[in-house]
Structures are given as C-alpha cells and as structure tokens.
Design an enzyme around this catalytic site. Structure first.
Site, PDB file in Angstrom:
ATOM      1  N   GLU A 118       0.795  -1.223   0.000  1.00 12.10           N
ATOM      2  CA  GLU A 118       0.000   0.000   0.000  1.00 12.10           C
ATOM      3  C   GLU A 118       0.836   1.286   0.000  1.00 12.10           C
ATOM      4  OE1 GLU A 118      -4.065  -1.680   2.077  1.00 12.10           O
ATOM      5  OE2 GLU A 118      -2.746  -0.432   3.294  1.00 12.10           O
ATOM      6  N   GLU A 155      -6.390  -7.573  -1.701  1.00 13.88           N
ATOM      7  CA  GLU A 155      -6.922  -7.504  -0.341  1.00 13.88           C
ATOM      8  C   GLU A 155      -8.378  -7.077  -0.414  1.00 13.88           C
ATOM      9  OE1 GLU A 155      -4.941  -5.194   2.655  1.00 13.88           O
ATOM     10  OE2 GLU A 155      -2.930  -5.718   1.963  1.00 13.88           O
TER      11      GLU A 155
END
Length: 651
Positions: free
Chosen positions: A422, A542
């Site tokens: 991320e 995710e």
C-alpha cells in the site's frame, strides 16, 4: 391406455460429435462396422519354412525371397511382432464401455402415469431413487412420488418417448464419466450443494452443480469435470509427492491473463501477513502449517505474506543489511510449507505503514547514519534509503532456502514480488515522487529476477493522470495520497495491477449496503482500466470487512465475499483482466491474538468456508477450459452453464 414399450435392450453410448461439446446418444452402437483383424505376421513376411529350421542353408527358399541376413532378419521380425501387438492394444483400449438397460415401462392409470420398473432402473445405475425422481420431475415440470412398491407415480400422462429422453439426460449428467464414458461411477453429495461423481475406471472426479437445473440447462452442459489431483472433495490441496516437479512451474503472464502450463490461471487466494513472525518460534510454527492446510482444503492457490520485518519484534532485518538468520529460516519454512501444499506466494518487500518497520524505520536508520530526514516520504527520494531498500531486495531474492535448497528467485513457489504494501506519498499529490521510485525499483527487481512477476502493491486510487476516473475513488482524499493507478502500472517491469477493497475503512465504519455498491463499481472500474489502458491482469489482492465495524455480522461478510467473487467471475467468464482475489485474511484457531478484526476462521466460519470453496472450484473449471479445447481466443460462445454459475445467489 397401456403405454408399455416393446421389450428391447436400451443401449446407451455417448459420443463427442463436434468441438462445441455437443453430446448425443446412440441407441444401437452394435451396427458399427467391425474392423478386420489384421494377422500378426503376414505370410509374405515369414522368414522360415513350416517345419524347417531357420538356417543359412534354407533361408534363400523363404517366401520373402530375401537373402539371409541374421541381424536384419531378427530385428525386422521383432519389429513386426511388436507393431502388431501395439495395434491390437490400441484397438482394444479405444472400445467404449456401454451400459445396457431395459427400457422404462410406463403404464397410464387415469390421470397418473406409473413407471413400473423405476426401482430396477435406479439399481442398475447404482443411484438413489429419490435423487433420480427429483431430477425427472423437475425436467418434466410435473409432480410425483414413490409409492410403496418403489414405483414412480407422475401426475398427468407422460409419453414413453419424453420419459426416455429425460432419463437419458440423467444418465448423461449423473452416471456416465465424461472422460472415459464408463458407467462404472459413484455419486456422493456434498454439503455445498454439489455432487461429486467419481469414476471407478479412470479415477476422474466430476463436480455437478444441481442448482443449475433450475435454469433449464442441458445436463451435459453442467457436467463440470475436475481433475482428482486438483480438487478433491476432502482436500483440494495436493502435497509435493503427488505432483511431479516438472509440473511445478512458474506462473507467467500472457496479455491480460496469468498462464500456468499453457492454461489460464485464475486466482482464489488469501492473506496471512504474520506467518514469518510466528514461524520464528517453534511453539507457534505449527500455526503456519495450519494456515496452508486449511487454505488448501478450500482450494485456495495463492497466499500473500510479508517478506520483511524491519527493526522491530522478531525483526528479519535488524538494521540495514544486517539480518537475523533464525528469522530468515522462518521465512524459508513459510515458503517450503507453501510449496508442500501447492500454494504460491506473493511476497511483499516493505511496508508503507509503521507496522513491521516500514518506510518510517528506513527513515530512522537514515537519520541514525547522519542524514537529516524530516518526512517518512523521504524513503522514496533519498538515495541512501533507496540503496537500503535495494540491498534488502537483493538479499531476499538471492536467498537460498535452507529447507528446499532453492534460491528464492528461482523458486516457482513464489507467484510474484510486491514492491511495497500500500505505497502512499501524500507529501507529493502530483505523484511524481512515487512514480520515480516505482520506475527505478521495478527495473531493479527485474534485473535480479526476470522470471517472476512483479506488482506494486497499490490500493488502486486514481490520481491526476486520470481525473475522470477519480469519481470512482471512495473519497476526495484518495486522489491526494500520491498514487495514480493507471500511470503507476504503466511502468516498465510491472506485470499486473493490484487493488484493495476496504469500504469500511474508506467510506464509513458502519456496515451498510453502500459497501456492496461501492465494491461492485470499484472493481468494475479497475477491470475496465486493466483491459483498456494497461493490457494486463488485475488482482484484488486484499478485501474484507471487520468484525469491529458497527452492524457487522457474519452474514454481511458472506455477502461481501459473494460480491467480490461474482465481480471476479463476471470478468473471468469473458477471459477478461479480472484475474482473481485474495481475502484479508485467513486465520487458524489459536492465533486470535494476531486478529485485526478481519480474520476468517475457516474451521468455524462454515458458510464463508463453503463460499470460498465453491469459488475455488468454479475458477478451477475456467482454468481447465483450455484442456477441453476451448481457448479464450476461439469464437465458441457455448458457456451457458458457466454463465449461470455467476448469477446463482448461493455462490
């Protein structure tokens, strides 16, 4: 009126007539011409006289007229013998098994039609009468029941022709093996609404979705064959002994698809980030094995975990280029266990967040070495910190696994390298800083390892390069964090795009239907971009919903799973860029102390486990299509049964 048919053998034989998998029945295969049996050795090839000895003296008088050459003669004779034997074996092996049954005997009694020998027919097929009855009644759209004599009573007058046609459909779908055509099969019902048909002749296991019959589909169209080595009703995982090493190849990318052994490779996977950390302690190492066991049991094929832990508890990298060998051995164990259960790994190389060190720890190391850094985002621009990161990448990729003796960069167990979990650079909303870092690091990883796939680890936020697409972002702030989904993934060396899905973190912590609406539009937008602008697969690496959210319950989590899986399948069925998804995250019991609220305990979340398992089976069907001579590039559109799988509410 007596509808009893003439007594004649009802012979059923299935044949493949064309490439569209159009299956038909032939009532009398005995009319096929019989091949003439070739003699084992022709007369004019005999090298010896009847009753005589094979000698040089009598050899010139052989019918073949050849001169006697001992070496040549023996070899030729043996060659002919083996060729004839081989031809005979092939002829025998290609004969198809047949099942011979008496025809159904129907009798009309007023407004009721009886099948007098229904029980005998079921016994011949080794199938339960209740199962056969339900199928027949559903297909004929009538009502009925079994009487005390186990005769089938059907409402209305049913012609023998119609009844036989429907009965043949049942045999096609629930009796005959799709591979070897043998009727020697058994049928077992699973808890998730599927029936497993196991062939005693060739060992194939087929999974049949009974829900599809509600759509009025032909049974043969819903006969979904799954290799026994890939998906077993008890355990979808396969240990390293049952699959040859030559089959354990690296996943590659071809256009918008992942490819494995020349076939599509669509992903149903999971995240469990802490595996290396727990593997570093013998008392908790078993939890890693449990994760892989349970994920494999529901058919998951890809896991994502951390290949970093910088300067913190049980750190892998204690300081720049200084490693704890015991923790590295723990990562070795994770990779080796994944290989044992035939699960491939996405290994992330650093964190954007403070957990497990991340870019903040690199900045601390930089300041400790005399640099004057003021922002965590200096991680992306400072040459020293870039060198720290590259040194870590080099160390991991060149690591020789102490359990398998395979270098990481050569190990097919590793599905892909992830540059960063991320990544964000909010100090530069233009995205230039992060873009420069991605460009350098993607090429650097490829220079060390050109074999494995590489992805960035993005959440999927749209940035300045695509202002029209920013409307899909969950909030205005998402466009200001320095990431740019389309621009970032156009970098040389990036093989596929990653996207995360967290409506509870991005929109509102209170669970609502808006979560599902956002999930659908968010996923669809990224699939379209991957197809139109990137020309690469996109993985939703995710997704999840937290048990800590107000209004959370397991039913809503199941709805979230269904939504993500259906959106993935909507792309998969068209051969599109939607390559799969990885739930956050799979947990074994006894690891609750690591739970961040998103844990899915497969052993006790029974409904979620069934949903995941069914998704695995359906993706396995798509992954096997090419072996059914149905490549995505062809013009064949006959995927009606598979289309129905995507719209079924109980996915």
């Amino acid at each position: 009126m007596d509808l009893q048919q003439k007594q004649a053998c009802w012979k059923v034989e299935l044949e493949v007539l064309d490439n569209d998998s159009s299956w038909v029945s032939k009532f009398d295969p005995s009319k096929k011409k019989k091949k003439k049996r070739k003699p084992l050795i022709r007369e004019d090839d005999i090298f010896f006289q009847k009753g005589g000895d094979f000698t040089e003296d009598n050899a010139p008088h052989c019918q073949s007229g050849r001169n006697f050459e001992p070496d040549y003669g023996y070899k030729e004779l043996l060659s002919m013998v083996f060729n004839r034997l081989r031809d005979e074996d092939l002829e025998v092996s290609t004969e198809r098994p047949r099942t011979v049954m008496m025809p159904p005997r129907l009798l009309a009694q007023g407004t009721i039609t009886l099948c007098l020998n229904f029980a005998d027919l079921c016994t011949t097929m080794h199938r339960k009468p209740d199962h056969v009855m339900k199928f027949l009644l559903a297909q004929m759209e009538t009502k009925g029941s079994l009487n005390k004599q186990q005769r089938l009573e059907m409402k209305g007058l049913v012609s023998s022709k119609v009844f036989q046609a429907v009965f043949r459909k049942y045999i096609d779908a629930f009796v005959i093996c799709i591979c070897c055509k043998s009727p020697d099969t058994s049928l077992a019902e699973e808890d998730n609404g599927l029936f497993n048909l196991r062939c005693e002749m060739c060992g194939l296991v087929a999974s049949i979705d009974v829900y599809l019959f509600a759509f009025g589909l032909k049974p043969r169209n819903v006969f979904l064959a799954l290799a026994l080595a890939d998906l077993d009703s008890e355990s979808h995982g396969v240990n390293s002994e049952s699959v040859g090493e030559e089959e354990w190849e690296m996943v590659q990318r071809k256009g918008m698809q992942f490819i494995l052994n020349g076939q599509p490779f669509y992903v149903n996977g999971f995240n469990t980030y802490w595996m290396m950390t727990l593997a570093a302690d013998n008392s908790t190492r078993g939890k890693v094995t449990e994760v892989f066991q349970q994920a494999s049991a529901v058919g998951m094929t890809v896991g994502r975990t951390w290949a970093f832990n910088d300067g913190q508890w049980r750190a892998l990298q204690k300081s720049p280029s200084v490693y704890d060998e015991e923790v590295f051995k723990a990562l070795d164990f994770v990779v080796s266990e994944a290989r044992k259960y035939k699960i491939r790994l996405i290994l992330s190389l650093v964190n954007n967040w403070d957990a497990y060190g991340g870019k903040a720890q690199y900045v601390k190391w930089g300041n400790a070495s005399g640099l004057n850094l003021t922002s965590d985002d200096d991680f992306f621009t400072n040459p020293t910190l870039r060198n720290f990161y590259q040194s870590h990448v080099r160390t991991v990729l060149n690591r020789v696994n102490t359990f398998t003796n395979i270098t990481y960069k050569n190990d097919p167990t590793i599905f892909a390298w992830e540059l960063m979990n991320e990544p964000r650079c909010p100090s530069d909303p233009s995205g230039d800083k992060l873009q420069s870092w991605i460009q350098e690091m993607a090429v650097f990883v490829k220079s060390l390892d050109a074999k494995h796939l590489v992805e960035i680890g993005l959440e999927g936020f749209y940035g300045p390069s695509a202002p029209v697409r920013t409307r899909f972002n969950p909030n205005p702030y998402a466009a200001q964090v320095g990431t740019d989904f389309i621009r970032n993934n156009q970098v040389l060396g990036i093989d596929f795009a990653s996207v995360h899905v967290y409506p509870d973190s991005w929109i509102s912590p209170a669970v609502s239907n808006s979560f599902l609406e956002f999930t659908s539009s968010w996923m669809q937008a990224h699939v379209e971009d991957a197809e139109m602008y990137l020309g690469m697969p996109v993985l939703f690496t995710e997704f999840g919903v937290s048990a800590h959210d107000p209004g959370f319950n397991s039913s809503f989590r199941d709805m979230m799973l269904n939504t993500v899986y259906k959106m993935t399948l909507n792309s998969t069925r068209k051969g599109g860029a939607g390559a799969g998804s990885l739930v956050w995250q799979v947990f074994p019991q006894g690891a609750e102390f690591m739970d961040d609220g998103y844990a899915v305990y497969l052993t006790r979340a029974h409904t979620a486990s069934k949903i995941i398992s069914l998704q695995s089976k359906r993706l396995a069907i798509f992954n096997s299509l090419c072996s059914w001579r149905c490549r995505w590039g062809c013009k064949k559109k006959n995927h009606t049964a598979l289309d129905a799988l995507l719209t079924h509410d109980e996915l």
